[in-house]
Design a protein around this motif. Structure first.
Motif, PDB file in Angstrom:
ATOM      1  N   LEU A  72       7.143  10.694  58.793  1.00 29.43           N
ATOM      2  CA  LEU A  72       8.310  11.083  58.000  1.00 29.43           C
ATOM      3  C   LEU A  72       7.955  12.233  57.064  1.00 29.43           C
ATOM      4  CD1 LEU A  72      11.283  10.338  57.242  1.00 29.43           C
ATOM      5  CD2 LEU A  72      10.305   8.944  55.398  1.00 29.43           C
ATOM      6  N   PHE A  73       8.674  13.340  57.221  1.00 33.46           N
ATOM      7  CA  PHE A  73       8.496  14.514  56.367  1.00 33.46           C
ATOM      8  C   PHE A  73       9.620  14.495  55.326  1.00 33.46           C
ATOM      9  CE2 PHE A  73       6.648  15.293  60.469  1.00 33.46           C
ATOM     10  CZ  PHE A  73       5.452  15.947  60.206  1.00 33.46           C
ATOM     11  N   THR A  74       9.240  14.362  54.049  1.00 28.32           N
ATOM     12  CA  THR A  74      10.238  14.082  53.013  1.00 28.32           C
ATOM     13  C   THR A  74      10.547  15.254  52.089  1.00 28.32           C
ATOM     14  OG1 THR A  74       8.459  13.162  51.633  1.00 28.32           O
ATOM     15  CG2 THR A  74       9.739  11.603  52.966  1.00 28.32           C
ATOM     16  N   GLY A  75       9.973  16.427  52.347  1.00 24.59           N
ATOM     17  CA  GLY A  75      10.252  17.553  51.461  1.00 24.59           C
ATOM     18  C   GLY A  75       9.860  17.212  50.031  1.00 24.59           C
ATOM     19  N   ASP A  76      10.811  17.331  49.098  1.00 31.66           N
ATOM     20  CA  ASP A  76      10.542  17.045  47.685  1.00 31.66           C
ATOM     21  C   ASP A  76      11.199  15.748  47.200  1.00 31.66           C
ATOM     22  OD1 ASP A  76       8.997  19.278  47.406  1.00 31.66           O
ATOM     23  OD2 ASP A  76      10.481  20.458  46.333  1.00 31.66           O
ATOM     24  N   LEU A  77      11.568  14.886  48.114  1.00 34.65           N
ATOM     25  CA  LEU A  77      12.268  13.668  47.705  1.00 34.65           C
ATOM     26  C   LEU A  77      11.347  12.680  46.998  1.00 34.65           C
ATOM     27  CD1 LEU A  77      14.800  11.912  47.644  1.00 34.65           C
ATOM     28  CD2 LEU A  77      14.211  11.089  49.940  1.00 34.65           C
ATOM     29  N   PHE A  78      10.114  12.540  47.464  1.00 35.26           N
ATOM     30  CA  PHE A  78       9.223  11.529  46.892  1.00 35.26           C
ATOM     31  C   PHE A  78       8.396  12.083  45.716  1.00 35.26           C
ATOM     32  CE2 PHE A  78       5.101   9.396  46.605  1.00 35.26           C
ATOM     33  CZ  PHE A  78       5.548   8.143  46.200  1.00 35.26           C
ATOM     34  N   ILE A  79       7.408  12.823  45.977  1.00 35.95           N
ATOM     35  CA  ILE A  79       6.471  13.452  45.018  1.00 35.95           C
ATOM     36  C   ILE A  79       5.709  12.422  44.171  1.00 35.95           C
ATOM     37  CG2 ILE A  79       6.126  15.123  43.170  1.00 35.95           C
ATOM     38  CD1 ILE A  79       8.464  16.699  44.157  1.00 35.95           C
ATOM     39  N   SER A  80       6.422  11.568  43.428  1.00 36.09           N
ATOM     40  CA  SER A  80       5.760  10.600  42.554  1.00 36.09           C
ATOM     41  C   SER A  80       6.517   9.283  42.556  1.00 36.09           C
ATOM     42  CB  SER A  80       5.695  11.147  41.124  1.00 36.09           C
ATOM     43  OG  SER A  80       5.278  10.149  40.220  1.00 36.09           O
ATOM     44  N   ALA A  81       5.775   8.174  42.474  1.00 37.61           N
ATOM     45  CA  ALA A  81       6.408   6.859  42.422  1.00 37.61           C
ATOM     46  C   ALA A  81       6.993   6.569  41.044  1.00 37.61           C
ATOM     47  CB  ALA A  81       5.397   5.778  42.799  1.00 37.61           C
ATOM     48  N   LYS A  82       6.511   7.288  40.028  1.00 38.61           N
ATOM     49  CA  LYS A  82       6.998   7.081  38.668  1.00 38.61           C
ATOM     50  C   LYS A  82       7.297   8.425  38.009  1.00 38.61           C
ATOM     51  CE  LYS A  82       4.663   2.663  37.872  1.00 38.61           C
ATOM     52  NZ  LYS A  82       3.757   1.908  36.973  1.00 38.61           N
ATOM     53  N   PRO A  83       8.372   9.074  38.411  1.00 37.39           N
ATOM     54  CA  PRO A  83       8.685  10.397  37.849  1.00 37.39           C
ATOM     55  C   PRO A  83       9.052  10.320  36.371  1.00 37.39           C
ATOM     56  CG  PRO A  83      10.511   9.591  39.170  1.00 37.39           C
ATOM     57  CD  PRO A  83       9.374   8.635  39.389  1.00 37.39           C
ATOM     58  N   LYS A  84       8.575  11.311  35.624  1.00 40.10           N
ATOM     59  CA  LYS A  84       8.890  11.396  34.195  1.00 40.10           C
ATOM     60  C   LYS A  84       9.684  12.651  33.858  1.00 40.10           C
ATOM     61  CE  LYS A  84       5.149   8.590  32.294  1.00 40.10           C
ATOM     62  NZ  LYS A  84       4.066   8.530  31.284  1.00 40.10           N
ATOM     63  N   TYR A  85       9.898  13.494  34.849  1.00 40.28           N
ATOM     64  CA  TYR A  85      10.627  14.744  34.658  1.00 40.28           C
ATOM     65  C   TYR A  85      11.718  14.851  35.710  1.00 40.28           C
ATOM     66  CZ  TYR A  85       6.101  15.813  32.466  1.00 40.28           C
ATOM     67  OH  TYR A  85       4.955  15.765  31.722  1.00 40.28           O
ATOM     68  N   LEU A  86      12.729  15.632  35.417  1.00 39.04           N
ATOM     69  CA  LEU A  86      13.801  15.901  36.369  1.00 39.04           C
ATOM     70  C   LEU A  86      14.270  17.337  36.170  1.00 39.04           C
ATOM     71  CD1 LEU A  86      15.196  13.923  38.425  1.00 39.04           C
ATOM     72  CD2 LEU A  86      17.140  13.888  36.860  1.00 39.04           C
ATOM     73  N   ARG A  87      14.553  18.006  37.262  1.00 38.37           N
ATOM     74  CA  ARG A  87      15.162  19.326  37.152  1.00 38.37           C
ATOM     75  C   ARG A  87      16.587  19.186  36.627  1.00 38.37           C
ATOM     76  NH1 ARG A  87      13.566  23.643  41.271  1.00 38.37           N
ATOM     77  NH2 ARG A  87      15.810  23.981  41.368  1.00 38.37           N
ATOM     78  N   ARG A  88      17.056  20.232  36.015  1.00 39.83           N
ATOM     79  CA  ARG A  88      18.386  20.216  35.423  1.00 39.83           C
ATOM     80  C   ARG A  88      19.469  19.999  36.481  1.00 39.83           C
ATOM     81  NH1 ARG A  88      17.983  24.752  32.647  1.00 39.83           N
ATOM     82  NH2 ARG A  88      17.334  23.782  30.698  1.00 39.83           N
ATOM     83  N   ASP A  89      19.225  20.485  37.702  1.00 35.23           N
ATOM     84  CA  ASP A  89      20.237  20.383  38.756  1.00 35.23           C
ATOM     85  C   ASP A  89      20.034  19.184  39.686  1.00 35.23           C
ATOM     86  OD1 ASP A  89      17.946  21.315  39.943  1.00 35.23           O
ATOM     87  OD2 ASP A  89      18.890  22.975  41.002  1.00 35.23           O
ATOM     88  N   CYS A 112      12.241  18.687  32.794  1.00 35.65           N
ATOM     89  CA  CYS A 112      11.796  17.997  31.588  1.00 35.65           C
ATOM     90  C   CYS A 112      12.211  16.528  31.595  1.00 35.65           C
ATOM     91  CB  CYS A 112      12.335  18.697  30.342  1.00 35.65           C
ATOM     92  SG  CYS A 112      14.118  18.512  30.085  1.00 35.65           S
ATOM     93  N   LYS A 113      11.715  15.796  30.610  1.00 34.19           N
ATOM     94  CA  LYS A 113      11.961  14.363  30.505  1.00 34.19           C
ATOM     95  C   LYS A 113      13.398  14.059  30.087  1.00 34.19           C
ATOM     96  CE  LYS A 113       7.109  13.542  29.356  1.00 34.19           C
ATOM     97  NZ  LYS A 113       6.144  13.000  28.364  1.00 34.19           N
ATOM     98  N   LEU A 114      13.924  14.886  29.192  1.00 34.77           N
ATOM     99  CA  LEU A 114      15.279  14.651  28.696  1.00 34.77           C
ATOM    100  C   LEU A 114      16.304  14.684  29.822  1.00 34.77           C
ATOM    101  CD1 LEU A 114      16.781  14.169  25.992  1.00 34.77           C
ATOM    102  CD2 LEU A 114      17.204  16.628  25.922  1.00 34.77           C
ATOM    103  N   ASN A 115      16.036  15.476  30.848  1.00 37.39           N
ATOM    104  CA  ASN A 115      16.982  15.584  31.959  1.00 37.39           C
ATOM    105  C   ASN A 115      17.167  14.258  32.694  1.00 37.39           C
ATOM    106  OD1 ASN A 115      17.540  18.264  31.507  1.00 37.39           O
ATOM    107  ND2 ASN A 115      16.037  19.024  32.988  1.00 37.39           N
ATOM    108  N   ILE A 116      16.136  13.423  32.700  1.00 39.03           N
ATOM    109  CA  ILE A 116      16.289  12.098  33.325  1.00 39.03           C
ATOM    110  C   ILE A 116      17.310  11.285  32.547  1.00 39.03           C
ATOM    111  CG2 ILE A 116      15.149   9.879  33.759  1.00 39.03           C
ATOM    112  CD1 ILE A 116      12.679  11.293  34.587  1.00 39.03           C
ATOM    113  N   VAL A 117      17.169  11.259  31.249  1.00 41.32           N
ATOM    114  CA  VAL A 117      18.101  10.493  30.401  1.00 41.32           C
ATOM    115  C   VAL A 117      19.516  11.028  30.560  1.00 41.32           C
ATOM    116  CG1 VAL A 117      18.652   9.753  28.057  1.00 41.32           C
ATOM    117  CG2 VAL A 117      16.245   9.960  28.779  1.00 41.32           C
ATOM    118  N   LYS A 118      19.656  12.343  30.514  1.00 41.00           N
ATOM    119  CA  LYS A 118      20.986  12.949  30.649  1.00 41.00           C
ATOM    120  C   LYS A 118      21.609  12.641  32.002  1.00 41.00           C
ATOM    121  CE  LYS A 118      20.423  16.878  27.485  1.00 41.00           C
ATOM    122  NZ  LYS A 118      20.362  18.365  27.376  1.00 41.00           N
ATOM    123  N   SER A 119      20.793  12.655  33.063  1.00 44.09           N
ATOM    124  CA  SER A 119      21.316  12.359  34.397  1.00 44.09           C
ATOM    125  C   SER A 119      21.797  10.914  34.498  1.00 44.09           C
ATOM    126  CB  SER A 119      20.230  12.627  35.460  1.00 44.09           C
ATOM    127  OG  SER A 119      20.744  12.475  36.758  1.00 44.09           O
TER     128      SER A 119
END
Length: 266
Positions: free
Chosen positions: A154-171, A255-262
């Motif tokens: 399975l090729f997942t592109g950027d879907l996985f990366i980390s099991a415990k993400p602390k950052y999120l892109r704004r989009d 950034c981390k704040l983007n997770i909360v905002k999302s």
């Protein structure tokens, strides 16, 4: 310039990057005989082309339009007449370009515009390889995961990366990411090829399940703190900690704040 390779049966994973070896500034592209999966970033064009000359790929399957995945697809078409596959939602970005932030231009570079040759259907069959195309948006609207069904790869592109993400892109959208991760558990696979982590051959389904639980727990915690009257920044500080160099370097696009905002945008 980072350049490493690792062989896994009949696949070779190439890791390239302009700067150091941090997960988010290097990327993998994968080679299966005459097939490339993704095409790295424009800032690594020189080494990418040198590698591509050894294969003269006939096909390139893109996981999404971002510059560190489709970044050298134009050159593949121009130099080797490589046929490019992409999702229908990728087309406008690939043909017309898109707004990029300064840090993205510095780390990954601006890709040349081009038109893909083929739009994904539900399956792609090339020689002995057969891929199920799974639409897995969240990181981007056009993101796909590619399951080579004969090998359970399975090729997942950027879907996985980390099991415990602390950052999120704004989009990015945390809920869409969650649904896409859950979708993957409906398929049989033994190995995951992550564009930033590389080859993950130890219990990849378990890792995806851990990420699902982590996100679900985080969503629940964010909502409970919000109901108690915590501000978004106080929620971030309590659950994820203060912002750091990653956030500042990207001007808070990642950034981390983007997770909360999302979480609270739903």
């Amino acid at each position: 310039m980072v350049h490493k390779s690792k062989k896994y049966y009949d696949l070779i994973a190439y890791k390239v990057g302009r700067f150091h070896e941090a997960v988010n500034t290097t990327v993998h592209f994968f080679v299966l005989d005459n097939i490339f999966i993704d095409s790295a970033q424009p800032t690594t064009k020189k080494i990418f082309i040198e590698i591509a000359k050894n294969y003269k790929p006939e096909y390139c399957l893109l996981t999404h339009y971002h510059e560190d995945h489709a970044g050298n697809a134009y050159d593949l078409k121009k130099l080797f007449n490589t046929k490019i596959f992409a999702h229908n939602l990728s087309v406008s970005y690939l043909e017309n370009g898109y707004k990029m932030l300064p840090y993205e231009k510095i780390i990954w570079g601006v890709p040349e515009k081009f038109s893909p040759d083929f739009i994904y259907s539900d399956k792609v069959e090339i020689g002995k390889y057969s891929f199920n195309v799974i639409h897995t948006p969240g990181h981007s609207v056009d993101s796909v995961s590619l399951l080579e069904i004969n090998r359970g790869w399975l090729f997942t592109g950027d879907l996985f990366i980390s099991a415990k993400p602390k950052y999120l892109r704004r989009d990015e959208n945390i809920y869409t990411i969650l649904e896409s991760l859950k979708k993957l558990l409906n398929y049989d696979f033994d190995v995951m090829f992550c564009a930033h982590r590389g080859i993950v051959d130890e219990k990849p389904k378990e890792l995806i399940s851990k990420k699902i639980k982590y996100i679900e727990d985080l969503i629940d915690k964010v909502k409970k703190l919000h109901e108690k009257g915590y501000s978004v920044k106080k929620i971030r500080n309590k659950l994820l900690g203060f912002e750091d160099i990653t956030s500042f370097a990207t001007n808070f696009d990642f950034c981390k704040l983007n997770i909360v905002k999302s979480v609270l945008s739903n």
